[in-house]
Design an enzyme around this catalytic site. Structure first.
Site, PDB file in Angstrom:
ATOM      1  N   HIS A  32      42.546  15.922 -67.681  1.00 29.30           N
ATOM      2  CA  HIS A  32      43.550  15.228 -68.496  1.00 29.30           C
ATOM      3  C   HIS A  32      43.689  15.867 -69.882  1.00 29.30           C
ATOM      4  O   HIS A  32      44.098  15.210 -70.837  1.00 29.30           O
ATOM      5  CB  HIS A  32      43.233  13.727 -68.628  1.00 29.30           C
ATOM      6  CG  HIS A  32      43.415  12.993 -67.326  1.00 29.30           C
ATOM      7  ND1 HIS A  32      44.624  12.509 -66.914  1.00 29.30           N
ATOM      8  CD2 HIS A  32      42.534  12.710 -66.321  1.00 29.30           C
ATOM      9  CE1 HIS A  32      44.484  11.932 -65.717  1.00 29.30           C
ATOM     10  NE2 HIS A  32      43.218  12.051 -65.332  1.00 29.30           N
ATOM     11  N   ASP A  34      45.262  19.014 -70.003  1.00 35.02           N
ATOM     12  CA  ASP A  34      46.388  19.978 -69.941  1.00 35.02           C
ATOM     13  C   ASP A  34      47.627  19.454 -70.651  1.00 35.02           C
ATOM     14  O   ASP A  34      48.218  20.144 -71.479  1.00 35.02           O
ATOM     15  CB  ASP A  34      46.676  20.456 -68.499  1.00 35.02           C
ATOM     16  CG  ASP A  34      46.942  19.368 -67.476  1.00 35.02           C
ATOM     17  OD1 ASP A  34      46.867  18.156 -67.828  1.00 35.02           O
ATOM     18  OD2 ASP A  34      47.226  19.719 -66.309  1.00 35.02           O
ATOM     19  N   ALA A 119      42.650  13.971 -52.110  1.00 35.97           N
ATOM     20  CA  ALA A 119      41.275  14.281 -52.510  1.00 35.97           C
ATOM     21  C   ALA A 119      41.192  14.782 -53.944  1.00 35.97           C
ATOM     22  O   ALA A 119      40.121  15.075 -54.451  1.00 35.97           O
ATOM     23  CB  ALA A 119      40.683  15.321 -51.560  1.00 35.97           C
ATOM     24  N   GLY A 120      42.352  14.882 -54.620  1.00 34.92           N
ATOM     25  CA  GLY A 120      42.345  15.389 -55.990  1.00 34.92           C
ATOM     26  C   GLY A 120      42.243  16.900 -56.032  1.00 34.92           C
ATOM     27  O   GLY A 120      41.818  17.477 -57.030  1.00 34.92           O
ATOM     28  N   SER A 122      44.932  18.780 -55.200  1.00 34.42           N
ATOM     29  CA  SER A 122      46.287  19.226 -55.474  1.00 34.42           C
ATOM     30  C   SER A 122      47.002  19.927 -54.323  1.00 34.42           C
ATOM     31  O   SER A 122      47.470  21.060 -54.448  1.00 34.42           O
ATOM     32  CB  SER A 122      46.269  20.116 -56.704  1.00 34.42           C
ATOM     33  OG  SER A 122      47.396  19.825 -57.426  1.00 34.42           O
ATOM     34  N   SER A 124      49.820  19.018 -53.443  1.00 33.05           N
ATOM     35  CA  SER A 124      51.233  19.109 -53.817  1.00 33.05           C
ATOM     36  C   SER A 124      51.508  20.389 -54.600  1.00 33.05           C
ATOM     37  O   SER A 124      52.519  21.047 -54.378  1.00 33.05           O
ATOM     38  CB  SER A 124      51.683  17.863 -54.586  1.00 33.05           C
ATOM     39  OG  SER A 124      50.918  17.694 -55.738  1.00 33.05           O
ATOM     40  N   GLU A 156      57.353  18.098 -59.947  1.00 36.45           N
ATOM     41  CA  GLU A 156      56.600  16.837 -60.046  1.00 36.45           C
ATOM     42  C   GLU A 156      57.300  15.873 -61.002  1.00 36.45           C
ATOM     43  O   GLU A 156      57.450  14.688 -60.709  1.00 36.45           O
ATOM     44  CB  GLU A 156      55.181  17.084 -60.565  1.00 36.45           C
ATOM     45  CG  GLU A 156      54.332  17.980 -59.696  1.00 36.45           C
ATOM     46  CD  GLU A 156      53.637  17.248 -58.547  1.00 36.45           C
ATOM     47  OE1 GLU A 156      53.693  16.001 -58.503  1.00 36.45           O
ATOM     48  OE2 GLU A 156      53.043  17.945 -57.700  1.00 36.45           O
ATOM     49  N   ASP A 168      47.388  22.374 -62.262  1.00 38.02           N
ATOM     50  CA  ASP A 168      47.313  22.556 -60.810  1.00 38.02           C
ATOM     51  C   ASP A 168      48.182  23.722 -60.354  1.00 38.02           C
ATOM     52  O   ASP A 168      47.770  24.559 -59.552  1.00 38.02           O
ATOM     53  CB  ASP A 168      47.772  21.284 -60.088  1.00 38.02           C
ATOM     54  CG  ASP A 168      46.957  20.083 -60.504  1.00 38.02           C
ATOM     55  OD1 ASP A 168      45.943  20.253 -61.209  1.00 38.02           O
ATOM     56  OD2 ASP A 168      47.333  18.958 -60.130  1.00 38.02           O
TER      57      ASP A 168
HETATM   58  C1  GLA Z   1      46.420  15.994 -61.987  1.00 38.50           C
HETATM   59  C2  GLA Z   1      47.566  16.670 -62.732  1.00 38.50           C
HETATM   60  C3  GLA Z   1      47.072  17.772 -63.665  1.00 38.50           C
HETATM   61  C4  GLA Z   1      45.942  17.273 -64.558  1.00 38.50           C
HETATM   62  C5  GLA Z   1      44.881  16.525 -63.721  1.00 38.50           C
HETATM   63  C6  GLA Z   1      43.822  15.894 -64.597  1.00 38.50           C
HETATM   64  O1  GLA Z   1      45.824  16.885 -61.095  1.00 38.50           O
HETATM   65  O2  GLA Z   1      48.482  17.226 -61.826  1.00 38.50           O
HETATM   66  O3  GLA Z   1      48.130  18.275 -64.432  1.00 38.50           O
HETATM   67  O4  GLA Z   1      46.416  16.478 -65.600  1.00 38.50           O
HETATM   68  O5  GLA Z   1      45.450  15.535 -62.912  1.00 38.50           O
HETATM   69  O6  GLA Z   1      43.107  16.862 -65.266  1.00 38.50           O
END
Ligand code: GLA
Length: 380
Positions: A32, A34, A119-120, A122, A124, A156, A168
């Site tokens: 968080h 970026d 799963a975090g 990315s 997408s 996005e 990401d």
């Molecule tokens: C998601 C967002 C990123 C970043 C993370 C947290 O993956 O797409 O831009 O903010 O959360 O670090």
């Protein structure tokens, strides 16, 4: 995966196309940060999206999502937006290219992926980067790599409702096998860091939970940060983003901003510094410090930024009990994985304990993914 895509493509379209791929990502630290102009430290992984594509000489895009067994067709005008959420990623990329003056026309495509959803990691961004890279190549648009990443990010923002930062898509486009990357999200300067922590493994433990409303909660976090930065800016005009702020400056505006906004900003200011501390520690091969910073990030994400959840806090506690060097929730939060830096000799014990304890408490095992840092977007 390639063979399955090729078979389907041939059946649907009767010809062969070109193959492109892009990767999901991990992030060692810097969460968080970026969209606050701070630092991040991601790397691409060996799980991604793969697509076969061939131009079809029409103004229609025909997309088959192999994993979902779903087919969608759409035109390239703004009013042609598909309703299926997965198709909006492909549509968004096309639209963002067109908005930037890129001349594209219709194509046929089949895609599949192995990035675990929710799963975090990315999935997408991997999807967006695959198509941004492929269309740039196929139409010879000469868009540079940063702009390819921004095309994914704008997709996005404008078509998927998430006001994400650039991490990401950057990782997905710029990823390099064996290297993590430190990106300064304000200046967009970046540096590759070969990452081979001798004696340690990086492993993801996936809670397999995805909490509802993650994107609106994400957007709210961003708004909190922007409010806090705006309050600080009144006293310190040089503060463009929270990244530019000092903790003392945040303290000055404490009476003016909400307690919640204060906590969010406090986390971000600390987290930006933690990325730099981790980079210094890596220069010395000091993995104990890296791990300690990861735990500090988890604490901040859980207690100040409030993007963890019961399952992830539990996995973090298990890691601590097992003597894992570093552990924290990874990515946007609200479910997904923890990323863990584990000494080789503790690895088996930790995984066994995490599986058993988690299953006992939540009724199902977490999934385990060993991290292999890999290349980003490319033509196959
Ligand atoms: C998601 C967002 C990123 C970043 C993370 C947290 O993956 O797409 O831009 O903010 O959360 O670090």
């Amino acid at each position: 995966m390639k063979a399955k895509i090729a078979e389907k493509f041939k059946t649907l379209f009767g010809v062969d196309g070109d193959f492109f791929t892009s990767a999901g990502r991990i992030n060692l630290i810097g969460e968080h940060t970026d969209y606050n102009g701070g630092f991040v430290f991601p790397g691409a992984v060996d799980k991604g999206i793969m697509a076969e594509i061939k131009l079809n000489g029409t103004d229609k895009v025909c997309v088959f999502a192999l994993d979902l067994d779903e087919y969608v067709e759409f035109g390239l005008k703004e009013e042609d937006a598909p309703t299926q959420s997965w198709a909006r990623y492909v549509f968004g990329v096309c639209r963002e290219i067109i908005k930037r003056g890129g001349e594209i026309s219709g194509f046929n495509t089949v895609f599949a992926g192995d990035v675990p959803l929710g799963a975090g990691m990315s999935s997408s961004a991997a999807l967006e980067s695959t198509y941004a890279f492929a269309l740039n190549y196929l139409f010879d648009l000469k868009i540079d790599k940063f702009e390819l990443a921004r095309i994914g990010q704008s997709t996005e923002h404008n078509y998927c409702g998430v006001k994400c930062g650039i991490m990401d898509q950057f990782a997905s486009v710029f990823g390099k096998a064996g290297s993590l990357m430190r990106l300064d999200c304000k200046t967009m300067e970046y540096k590759y860091y070969p990452f081979h922590p001798e004696g340690y493994k990086l492993v993801l433990v996936d809670s397999v939970v995805k909490h509802e409303l993650a994107s609106s909660a994400y957007n709210k976090r961003r708004e909190s940060c922007e409010r806090a930065a705006a309050a600080i800016r009144k006293n310190h005009p040089e503060v463009e983003f929270l990244r530019d702020a000092k903790m003392e400056w945040l303290a000055e505006v404490k009476p003016e901003i909400s307690e919640e906004d204060y906590m969010r900003a406090e986390y971000v200011i600390d987290e930006v510094q933690r990325v730099l501390d981790v980079c210094d520690a890596l220069e010395r091969d000091d993995y104990e410090t890296v791990g300690q910073k990861m735990y500090e990030t988890h604490y901040g994400m859980s207690k100040l930024y409030e993007v963890s959840c019961e399952e992830l806090d539990f996995l973090n506690d298990v890691a601590k009990e097992c003597g894992v060097t570093g552990s924290r929730v990874m990515g946007g939060g609200f479910g997904g994985c923890t990323i863990n830096l584990v000494k080789n000799e503790l690895y088996d014990g930790f995984i066994a304990k995490a599986k058993a304890a988690y299953a006992e408490k939540f009724g199902h095992e977490p999934k385990i993914y060993d991290v292999v840092i890999s290349d980003g977007a490319r033509k196959l």
